[in-house]
Design an enzyme around this catalytic site. Structure first.
Site, PDB file in Angstrom:
ATOM      1  N   CYS A 126     -16.832   7.903   7.309  1.00  0.00           N
ATOM      2  CA  CYS A 126     -17.623   9.132   7.401  1.00  0.00           C
ATOM      3  C   CYS A 126     -16.794  10.314   7.882  1.00  0.00           C
ATOM      4  CB  CYS A 126     -18.806   8.933   8.341  1.00  0.00           C
ATOM      5  SG  CYS A 126     -18.303   8.705  10.066  1.00  0.00           S
ATOM      6  N   VAL A 272     -31.214  24.562 -12.863  1.00  0.00           N
ATOM      7  CA  VAL A 272     -30.577  23.784 -11.800  1.00  0.00           C
ATOM      8  C   VAL A 272     -30.062  24.708 -10.709  1.00  0.00           C
ATOM      9  CG1 VAL A 272     -28.769  22.135 -11.248  1.00  0.00           C
ATOM     10  CG2 VAL A 272     -29.862  22.054 -13.468  1.00  0.00           C
ATOM     11  N   LEU A 361     -35.892  27.916  -2.823  1.00  0.00           N
ATOM     12  CA  LEU A 361     -37.326  27.865  -2.583  1.00  0.00           C
ATOM     13  C   LEU A 361     -38.064  27.487  -3.859  1.00  0.00           C
ATOM     14  CD1 LEU A 361     -39.422  28.314  -0.386  1.00  0.00           C
ATOM     15  CD2 LEU A 361     -39.481  30.731  -0.995  1.00  0.00           C
ATOM     16  N   LEU A 418     -39.940  30.795 -12.915  1.00  0.00           N
ATOM     17  CA  LEU A 418     -40.353  31.420 -11.657  1.00  0.00           C
ATOM     18  C   LEU A 418     -39.273  32.389 -11.234  1.00  0.00           C
ATOM     19  CD1 LEU A 418     -42.093  31.726  -9.134  1.00  0.00           C
ATOM     20  CD2 LEU A 418     -41.067  29.613  -8.253  1.00  0.00           C
ATOM     21  N   GLU A 816     -19.562 -10.225   6.038  1.00  0.00           N
ATOM     22  CA  GLU A 816     -18.949 -11.504   6.407  1.00  0.00           C
ATOM     23  C   GLU A 816     -19.092 -12.523   5.278  1.00  0.00           C
ATOM     24  OE1 GLU A 816     -19.378 -15.067   9.743  1.00  0.00           O
ATOM     25  OE2 GLU A 816     -20.311 -13.121  10.126  1.00  0.00           O
ATOM     26  N   ARG A 894     -27.926 -19.198  17.763  1.00  0.00           N
ATOM     27  CA  ARG A 894     -27.732 -18.145  18.753  1.00  0.00           C
ATOM     28  C   ARG A 894     -29.069 -17.655  19.307  1.00  0.00           C
ATOM     29  NH1 ARG A 894     -23.664 -15.178  20.921  1.00  0.00           N
ATOM     30  NH2 ARG A 894     -22.119 -16.243  19.647  1.00  0.00           N
ATOM     31  N   PHE A 928     -26.430 -10.947  15.896  1.00  0.00           N
ATOM     32  CA  PHE A 928     -26.586 -12.245  15.237  1.00  0.00           C
ATOM     33  C   PHE A 928     -27.672 -13.105  15.868  1.00  0.00           C
ATOM     34  CE2 PHE A 928     -24.491 -16.372  13.747  1.00  0.00           C
ATOM     35  CZ  PHE A 928     -24.869 -16.177  12.425  1.00  0.00           C
ATOM     36  N   GLU A1275     -20.595  -6.900  19.975  1.00  0.00           N
ATOM     37  CA  GLU A1275     -22.024  -7.182  19.865  1.00  0.00           C
ATOM     38  C   GLU A1275     -22.811  -7.066  21.170  1.00  0.00           C
ATOM     39  OE1 GLU A1275     -22.544 -10.521  16.595  1.00  0.00           O
ATOM     40  OE2 GLU A1275     -20.748 -10.887  17.802  1.00  0.00           O
TER      41      GLU A1275
END
Length: 1343
Positions: A126, A272, A361, A418, A816, A894, A928, A1275
């Protein structure tokens, strides 16, 4: 379409010209279906800009657009989503990507430097998008305030960091800091205030995550210049554009007449603007629009002006420009701007900044979305639309109850356009307000929107006119005409409020089958939002009412004030005569952070393309449970560019197998599909577009099978389980229950939903065959398994398959095992076709197919003594495993082992059932099973406290584990620091004082409530099986002194590579700059375990120590012989003596002693402990909440890297916060995922994190069982976010007391705004619930 040529000028421009990072790009044959993102990545090979979602919802693809405005002689810079932006719209513009502002090899831009040094980049996927959002802000504003940063990042998401380090790093661009701190303020005043390093003690100053004073000052004069050609050559902004693709035409007319002409003859042509609606429709709904019209040159559609009646806004004016214009109008027209203020307030929450910069708009009006943010405002204000067509000329249309003809349809005809919107001023006696309720505050679609417009008779409280409009209450924006008329001539008092409620209840009929679901909540919002408006108006006209409103009720109308972000991080760096080169324990930035900030870090889909490369797409089942009757790929194979179709027919039955433990899945479904995640086949083509077109043409005929089992309750009803239950027993529970009084027994249940991993990098894979060998690069946490399964499927030996991973853009357990569903078909295709093959899942495909955190239903009963000490407990666990086992059996283990959380339970019975359903196979996710189990334990403890009428804190402290206690699986607790974490958290959070303040606040406020809650956590560190508790390392030393390390673990943002380099620096006594880890590859480290279970630093850290120790011993004679020499001298001397300068290291964890048959022996290596305190503010009318403050104390032993570890704590907490509050997965009753993509599935955003976020690492708590006394961190902290959930419950409890209903109630997770609101029972919810009809099937179910 042939006749359109007559409407296009002969001199129309057919060549696309624009600039990218200062370089001129000339595209002779642009295709209107190409997005800017596709062009940057595929054509220009600029892979820094990432694909995250394809719908403008995550910001990973953010770039900056720049345009010269000759009229103002100014250059305008905006951030946009490249995934939605048509490349054809770039003509005459300059595009800047992350590669264009700085480089790790030459010079970093200040934005890149600060996000990297402040530890704001973990997986890094990111990061380029966030960098570009901040960069565009800097280019647009000379004086940055904190609110500008908040607004700039509304369209960006991060799944790793928890946002805090990004915010902290970029807050240094705020004008005061930049001018006073970075530029060397020598006075006594520092903008850091009390946090100034001069005010810190020596140890405090040393224990800083990063040194802000080391940041290079930002100098705006050094930015790249705007391309001079775009300023000199004005024809770019005047040309008629005509770009013809295979299926679509892109036209940019020069004037209004041209547009009207095209609309006359081609009425279905689409105008567009921002492409935020049309782009999504074309990509995900497969809708084709043959003609796209860009209105950017039409002056009559691009303007804002003030008239004598109000304002007029051109239909193509962007939302950002509208907001700026209206803010200016508001300041110049006091007392007449209520509608404009409502619009600007709404625009703040409208989508993300990147969308607002290009959306218009008119787009909101014409798309006619029933959940539009702005249409209720325009309707309530009786906005006038100026509409034009060639045949009818101009006409005016009023936006009223007659405007919307049906779902997505208006009275505006296809051939009309419009032109502009007229919005009126308001009068002195007129009151106007708009409200929006969504799952997440920022960048979210509405659940319900409302706009209220009332006019009172002068100097009175009598309603003269009223208009109440709603979005989200039907297939169109609705005007509550009956209610509005009933309000006329009524006084603004309780009687009028009753009339409004009565009429609204009648006017809006909702059934449980209503699209979008949440019928009770949506109807409650109708009343709640009006009540908010009622209180707001009442408070302003009290002099005409003759009565006053109780002060506690005024909180209904108060707007939540924006709070500044604050944070602190406490940790310790122990010197202990450390060598200069030793970096263990130091807050070293992520080793790839600078590359990630510059867009240079390569992920799987960033691998350069090969000339003869093919692209693969998977064909997923469209049925949940069905027999495959036939598969016909003939139409797909006829698509130009499609070269092959693979299915089960191409594999022998014994090779068509998948599964990490049990081979109960098929690579390609052969006879039966058991969920919509089943892969029916794969289309391979020369291009991605051809492959995706082919995929849609594969015809599969199914024969539906029954039953279709979707939910846990379905599975229980059909007794659909994978195996016999997992049973654990300790002590004599039956006897304890038998001898306990009924008033000392409590029981209940907790229900937790699914959670999507939402790693920013979707599943991707690449494979290339070389001779009879195969190389696979994929986004997996377990490359060894990919190689192993590929070799099995192809019938070749494992030594001829090399599986590699450079880095992942997030994983969280989701990669995983589930990466195999894409990587193995890619491997098969590449090997069989003898071509390089690439694939990447679209976000909606990834979310539908790859599994989630297991939904769980846990029933419990417990006995306790008069003090509140638990004496026995019984648990029944039901986990939705999906359609295959995957590793759900390990997850159940777990859960069973974490049902105690941190509490001593001497007698316990547990039964755990894995439900077999027709859902995608659920899989590993951070925690997990632990978060589901510990959530049950915390609920149980609170139930005991409630039964005794005691404080939760007293009961929790009484039952906390102490040193030497045995767990319910009989492991003795050593180095147990739960009590220390608990007490330190209470102290550092000032808990008791704040709890009293919360109680006082709640006494004074009826409709806003605060809650505060504490909780501890204990997380066991182990794979829970010996097989995976091993790991290898290979360390190479080169003659120049540089060191290359290879390990079996992969880097996915958790900082594993960075920590291993730090470990090596200590053993080798070498500066970290000389050490490098390139990638994980199975031809260097074979048979590796998955990078999972938070174990990788422990396992590979010890393996690196082992290898480096071997090399240190080999170099020791040369150190002794030449004590004044350098590292390079010793290495060269050893080389000249023919000393082996590479070494392998291997670590095997101590054997697990636990025996499940006898329930004895140690199961976990050790435990990671922690505690958290969170305080929230809840809006009882809407269910919204704000996390005001969170304090965390975590025992991480002696941290290998406190910056990375604190980042992991904050990231895990934020992910857990999403799990327990806002991340709701929505499924249809037939098992189809309805919340695909960031538009419908909401993870926490920048504004959702605690406004004050404090993290402290427990000091003086070494861990003898891991490398350098450290502890696992990935975790364990996630469950601490449940402190927010329980704080919300406390706030709700206060509201329920005020409403006179029972304090005790059940709240399932996630605690969404809908669940919170409906739990805050009051007169509104009581009136609403009986009016919801139940004639149809529920629109959605909880898996």
């Amino acid at each position: 379409m042939e006749n359109i040529q007559k409407l296009i000028p002969k001199d129309a421009q057919t060549v696309l010209v624009f600039f990218v990072n200062g370089k001129k790009i000339t595209e002779p044959a642009p295709d209107p279906e190409w997005t800017l993102l596709w062009y940057l990545r595929r054509k220009l090979r600029l892979t820094g800009t990432k694909y995250g979602c394809g719908e403008g919802g995550c910001g990973a693809c953010t770039v900056m657009l720049s345009q010269y405005n000759a009229r103002d002689d100014k250059i305008k810079h905006i951030a946009v989503n490249a995934c939605l932006t048509p490349v054809c719209a770039m003509h005459g513009l300059a595009v800047t990507t992350v590669e264009g502002i700085g480089s790790s090899q030459e010079k970093l831009h200040a934005v890149q430097e600060r996000i990297a040094k402040s530890h704001g980049s973990q997986c890094g996927f990111c990061t380029p998008g966030i960098v570009m959002s901040m960069y565009a802000l800097l280019r647009n504003k000379t004086k940055i305030q904190e609110k500008d940063i908040e607004s700039a990042f509304q369209g960006n998401l991060c799944r790793c960091t928890g946002y805090r380090p990004i915010i902290e790093g970029f807050k240094t661009f705020v004008e005061a800091w930049e001018t006073q701190y970075a530029n060397g303020n020598k006075g006594n005043s520092c903008v850091m205030g009390e946090e100034c390093c001069r005010n810190m003690k020596t140890n405090e100053a040393k224990s800083m995550l990063y040194d802000k004073s080391s940041f290079q000052p930002y100098d705006p004069t050094q930015e790249p210049i705007f391309p001079p050609e775009l300023k000199i050559n004005t024809t770019y902004q005047k040309e008629y554009l005509y770009f013809k693709g295979e299926s679509v035409l892109w036209l940019r007319p020069q004037n209004l007449h041209d547009v009207l002409s095209i609309k006359k003859y081609y009425p279905h042509s689409k105008i567009v603007g921002g492409n935020s609606e049309i782009g999504v429709e074309m990509k995900f709904k497969k809708i084709t629009y043959p003609i796209l019209l860009s209105p950017s040159l039409i002056t009559e559609m691009n303007f804002c002006s003030v008239t004598n009646k109000g304002v007029e806004i051109g239909s193509s004016t962007t939302l950002t420009e509208i907001a700026k214009f209206l803010r200016d109008v508001v300041t110049k027209n006091p007392g007449r701007f209520n509608i404009f203020e409502a619009i600007t307030d709404m625009l703040h929450w409208f989508a993300g900044n990147q969308v607002r910069n290009v959306a218009s708009l008119a787009g909101n009006i014409i798309t006619a979305s029933p959940i539009s943010d702005l249409n209720p405002i325009l309707m309530a204000s009786n906005a006038v639309l100026n509409v034009y067509s060639m045949d009818k000329g101009q006409r005016q249309v009023v936006m009223n109850e007659s405007f919307f003809k049906g779902y997505r349809r208006t009275v505006i005809e296809d051939q009309e356009i419009l032109m502009s919107i007229e919005i009126p001023f308001t009068k002195e006696s007129q009151f106007f307000k708009a409200y929006k309720q969504a799952k997440r505050k920022e960048d979210d679609i509405s659940i319900v929107t409302a706009a209220f417009n009332i006019t009172l008779k002068e100097n009175s409280n009598v309603v003269e006119e009223a208009t109440l409009c709603y979005g989200g209450m039907g297939p169109t924006t609705k005007c509550a005409t009956k209610t509005s008329k009933a309000m006329q001539y009524l006084s603004w008092n309780q009687n009028m409020l009753n009339v409004v409620f009565e009429n609204l209840l009648q006017e809006f009929d909702l059934d449980i089958s209503v699209p979008g679901g949440m019928a009770e909540y949506r109807k409650s919002l109708c009343l709640s939002l009006f009540f908010r408006f009622y209180v707001d108006v009442f408070s302003k006209i009290q002099k005409y009412n003759g009565t006053t409103m109780p002060s506690q009720y005024l909180s209904a109308a108060t707007e939540e004030s924006t709070l500044s972000w604050k944070s602190s991080q406490y940790f310790e760096i122990t010197d202990n005569n450390r060598k200069v080169s030793d970096s263990v324990g130091k807050p070293v930035p992520h080793m790839s952070a600078f590359k990630q900030a510059c867009g240079e870090a390569l992920y799987c889909d960033d691998i350069p393309h090969f000339e003869d490369e093919l692209f693969l797409t998977l064909v997923f089942s469209t049925k949940t449970h069905a027999e495959i009757v036939s598969i016909d790929a003939s139409k797909a194979l006829s698509v130009p560019g499609v070269v092959a179709f693979l299915s089960a027919l191409d594999l022998e039955d014994n090779r068509n197998k998948l599964g990490p433990i049990f081979k109960d899945e098929e690579i390609f479904a052969s006879k039966v599909v058991t969920s919509r995640s089943c892969v029916v086949g794969a289309v391979i083509a020369k291009s991605e577009s051809a492959a995706r077109k082919g995929k849609d043409l594969v015809s599969v005929i199914y024969n539906a099978l029954h039953p279709v089992i979707v939910t846990i309750e379905d599975a229980i009803a059909h007794k659909s389980y994978f195996s016999s239950p997992r049973v654990l027993k300790k002590g004599d529970v039956v006897d304890v229950f038998k001898n306990t009084k009924p008033n000392r027994i409590i029981g209940g249940h907790v229900r937790s939903g699914a959670q999507e991993h939402f790693y920013l990098e979707t599943m991707s894979a690449f494979a290339i065959r070389r001779e009879d060998e195969l190389e696979i690069i994929s986004s997996t946490q377990n490359p060894a398994e990919i190689g192993h399964l590929a070799s099995q499927a192809l019938g070749i030996s494992n030594n001829k398959v090399v599986s590699k991973v450079k880095r992942l853009g997030g994983g969280f357990g989701g990669k995983e095992t589930r990466a195999t569903i894409l990587a193995i078909p890619v491997a098969i295709a590449s090997y069989k076709l003898k071509k390089p093959v690439r694939a990447i899942l679209d976000r909606d495909e990834d979310m539908q197919a790859t599994g989630y955190r297991h939904p769980c239903l846990i029933k419990y009963q417990a006995t306790f003594d008069n003090d509140g000490r638990i004496t026995a407990a019984k648990f029944e666990i039901y986990a939705n495993a999906g359609n295959s086992m995957d590793i759900s059996c390990s997850m159940m283990e777990r859960i069973v082992m974490h049902l105690d959380n941190c509490y001593f339970i001497p007698n316990i019975d547990v039964e755990g059932y894995l439900c077999k359903t027709n859902m995608p196979s659920n899989t590993a996710f951070r925690g997990f099973g632990g978060p589901q189990a510990m959530f049950a334990a915390e609920t149980l403890i609170r139930d005991v406290a409630a039964a005794l009428g005691k404080d939760y804190e007293e009961i929790a402290d009484l039952n906390l584990y102490r040193e030497g206690h045995l767990t319910h699986f009989n492991q003795c607790l050593t180095y147990c620091t739960i009590s220390r974490c608990w007490k330190e958290c209470i102290e550092s959070s000032n808990y008791w004082k704040r709890k009293k303040s919360v109680e006082e606040f709640n006494k004074c406020n009826r409709w806003k409530k605060k809650g505060i809650s504490m909780l501890p956590t204990k997380y066991g560190i182990s794979f829970q099986g010996d097989l995976l508790m091993q790991g290898g390392a290979l360390v190479l030393i080169y003659t120049d002194g540089s060191v290359l390390i290879s390990i079996g673990g992969i880097e996915m943002g958790q900082g594993l590579f960075t920590k291993m380099i730090q470990v090596a620096s200590r053993v080798l006594e070498v500066d970290i700059n000389k050490i490098h880890i390139s990638e994980m590859a199975t031809n260097t480290i074979p048979n590796s375990s998955p990078t999972a279970a938070s174990m990788s630093s422990d396992i590979y850290g010890m393996a690196v120590v082992d290898a480096c120790t071997t090399l240190t011993k080999r170099l020791e004679p040369y150190r002794i012989k030449n004590p004044t020499g350098t590292w390079e001298d010793w290495v060269m001397s050893a080389y000249l003596d023919r000393v082996h300068l590479s070494a392998t290291g291997f670590y095997v964890a101590p054997k697990i002693e636990y025996n499940p048959e006898t329930n004895t022996g140690n199961l976990f290596e050790y435990f990671t402990y922690g505690a958290a305190c969170s305080e929230v503010l809840v809006d009882c009318l809407t269910g919204d909440h704000t996390v005001l403050r969170t304090d965390i104390v975590m025992d991480l032993g002696e941290s290998l890297n406190p910056a990375i570890d604190i980042g992991q704590i904050e990231g895990a907490f934020t992910q857990g916060y999403g799990y327990y509050t806002i991340e709701e997965m929505v499924f249809s009753p037939t098992g189809e995922l309805l919340s695909r993509g960031p538009g419908a599935y909401k993870i926490p955003g920048f504004s959702d994190i605690p406004k004050t976020f404090n993290v402290s690492l427990l000091k003086g708590a070494p861990n003898p069982r891991a490398v350098y006394s450290s502890k696992a961190v990935g975790e364990p902290p996630l469950f601490l976010a449940a402190s927010v959930f329980f704080a919300i419950k406390e706030a709700i409890r206060s509201a329920r007391v005020d409403a006179g209903v029972s304090r005790e109630f059940t709240l399932d997770t996630p605690a969404t705004c809908a669940r919170i609101r409906m739990a805050c029972e009051d007169e509104i919810t009581k009136q609403v619930k009986p009016t919801i009809t139940r004639n149809g099937k529920p629109w959605n179910v909880v898996a």
